[in-house]
Design an enzyme around this catalytic site. Structure first.
Site, PDB file in Angstrom:
ATOM      1  CE  LYS A  48       7.992   8.072 -46.649  1.00  0.00           C
ATOM      2  NZ  LYS A  48       7.734   9.423 -46.164  1.00  0.00           N
ATOM      3  CD  GLN A  97       9.358  12.415 -47.449  1.00  0.00           C
ATOM      4  OE1 GLN A  97       8.450  11.592 -47.571  1.00  0.00           O
ATOM      5  NE2 GLN A  97      10.209  12.363 -46.445  1.00  0.00           N
ATOM      6  CG  ASP A 101       2.652  11.745 -43.692  1.00  0.00           C
ATOM      7  OD1 ASP A 101       3.403  10.810 -43.373  1.00  0.00           O
ATOM      8  OD2 ASP A 101       2.897  12.537 -44.624  1.00  0.00           O
TER       9      ASP A 101
HETATM   10  N1  GUN Z   1       9.694  13.746 -43.520  1.00  0.00           N
HETATM   11  C1  GUN Z   1      10.291  13.023 -42.534  1.00  0.00           C
HETATM   12  N2  GUN Z   1       9.441  12.109 -42.041  1.00  0.00           N
HETATM   13  C2  GUN Z   1       8.274  12.263 -42.718  1.00  0.00           C
HETATM   14  C3  GUN Z   1       7.027  11.582 -42.667  1.00  0.00           C
HETATM   15  O1  GUN Z   1       6.789  10.677 -41.850  1.00  0.00           O
HETATM   16  N3  GUN Z   1       6.088  12.015 -43.559  1.00  0.00           N
HETATM   17  C4  GUN Z   1       6.316  13.029 -44.436  1.00  0.00           C
HETATM   18  N4  GUN Z   1       5.323  13.391 -45.246  1.00  0.00           N
HETATM   19  N5  GUN Z   1       7.461  13.672 -44.500  1.00  0.00           N
HETATM   20  C5  GUN Z   1       8.440  13.268 -43.658  1.00  0.00           C
END
Ligand code: GUN
Length: 283
Positions: free
Chosen positions: A53, A97, A120
């Site tokens: 990311k 995350q 998100d």
């Molecule tokens: N863990 C797995 N997918 C995601 C996501 O799209 N966002 C976040 N913050 N954590 C994740």
């Protein structure tokens, strides 16, 4: 013989769009969008995701910061850090995350990130906005899935879509996005009776469960489009999706690979969402 929907290539197209937008925004507003990614603890899969990311953010030219916090950080300290970022005018997007260590309440964390910085799209205000059809942040994976489907010029109107999985991150929001395009949507899950029969009704099949080999070629309608969100390791430790690619690919008309399908698109759409947050904060 199924054609591959190349998520990796499409993610580069999306990131290049964002790169151009970042340059325009900097010229217009005198600063670049800024994304902050928080990881708590040392989950190896999460570490790879957050690194990717931050790498994608750097590619687009936006500002980004990775905050790595110890697994034993208190819930209070994590929430305090989020409030600090909420109040920082230079920060446009905040991503924590998931999953988080068990002693931390994920719901509290999601609720604490300010709605305007929720890249998100997990905040209850953004979830409500999505279901009410308002202009708001759409979760990254569902947004990426829609872009993958659009990339092959597929018309969803009147088609049967089956989503396997009912998570808040993927299953539920992607079902709503498919409904918005006038597909007839079925959400299947672990308690669905005769999953094969339900999947065989799908013109578009989306699997988001996290179970290798859940769906094989015998469960796919000939000519269906198959979008595999799963990210699993098989017995040999190889990365694979929820769909058994070898038996599914000859039956499908289009299919996403794992890796190189949905995964890179999730990250690319996160970049788009950061731009969205930046812009809504200028208003
Ligand atoms: N863990 C797995 N997918 C995601 C996501 O799209 N966002 C976040 N913050 N954590 C994740």
């Amino acid at each position: 013989m199924g054609q591959i929907i190349d998520g990796k290539a499409l993610s580069v197209v999306v990131k290049d769009e964002v790169k151009a937008e970042v340059a325009e925004l900097e010229a217009k507003y005198g600063r670049k969008p800024c994304l902050v990614v928080i990881i708590v603890g040392e989950n190896p899969a999460s570490q790879v995701y957050v690194r990717n990311k931050v790498k994608a953010a750097a590619y687009t030219g936006m500002e980004s910061q990775l905050i790595e916090l110890p697994a034993d950080i208190s819930e209070e300290a994590l929430l305090g850090k989020i409030v600090e970022l909420n109040n920082d005018p230079k920060v446009d997007g905040i991503l924590v995350q998931l999953p988080l260590p068990k002693h931390i309440d994920e719901e509290k964390v999601i609720d604490t990130i300010s709605r305007e910085k929720d890249v998100d799209g997990f905040h209850p205000g953004n979830v409500a906005g999505l279901w009410l059809g308002k202009d708001c942040i759409v979760p990254c994976t569902p947004a990426g899935i829609m872009r993958l489907i659009d990339s092959i010029g597929y018309e969803l109107k009147g088609k049967n879509a089956v989503v396997v999985g009912r998570s808040n991150i993927v299953g539920k929001p992607v079902a709503k996005l498919l409904l918005d395009r006038h597909a007839t949507v079925t959400i299947a899950h672990s308690r669905t009776a005769d999953l094969g029969a339900v999947c065989r009704t799908a013109d578009v099949l989306i699997t988001a469960v996290g179970k290798a080999g859940l769906v094989d070629g015998s469960m796919i309608k000939p000519g269906a489009i198959v979008i595999d969100v799963g990210m699993n390791r098989n017995a040999e430790g190889k990365l694979c999706g929820d769909v058994d690619f070898a038996s599914a690919e000859p039956v499908a008309s289009w299919i996403t690979p794992v890796p190189g399908g949905v995964g890179p698109m999730t990250i690319a759409m996160l970049m788009k969402n950061t731009i969205h947050c930046f812009l809504s904060r200028q208003k």
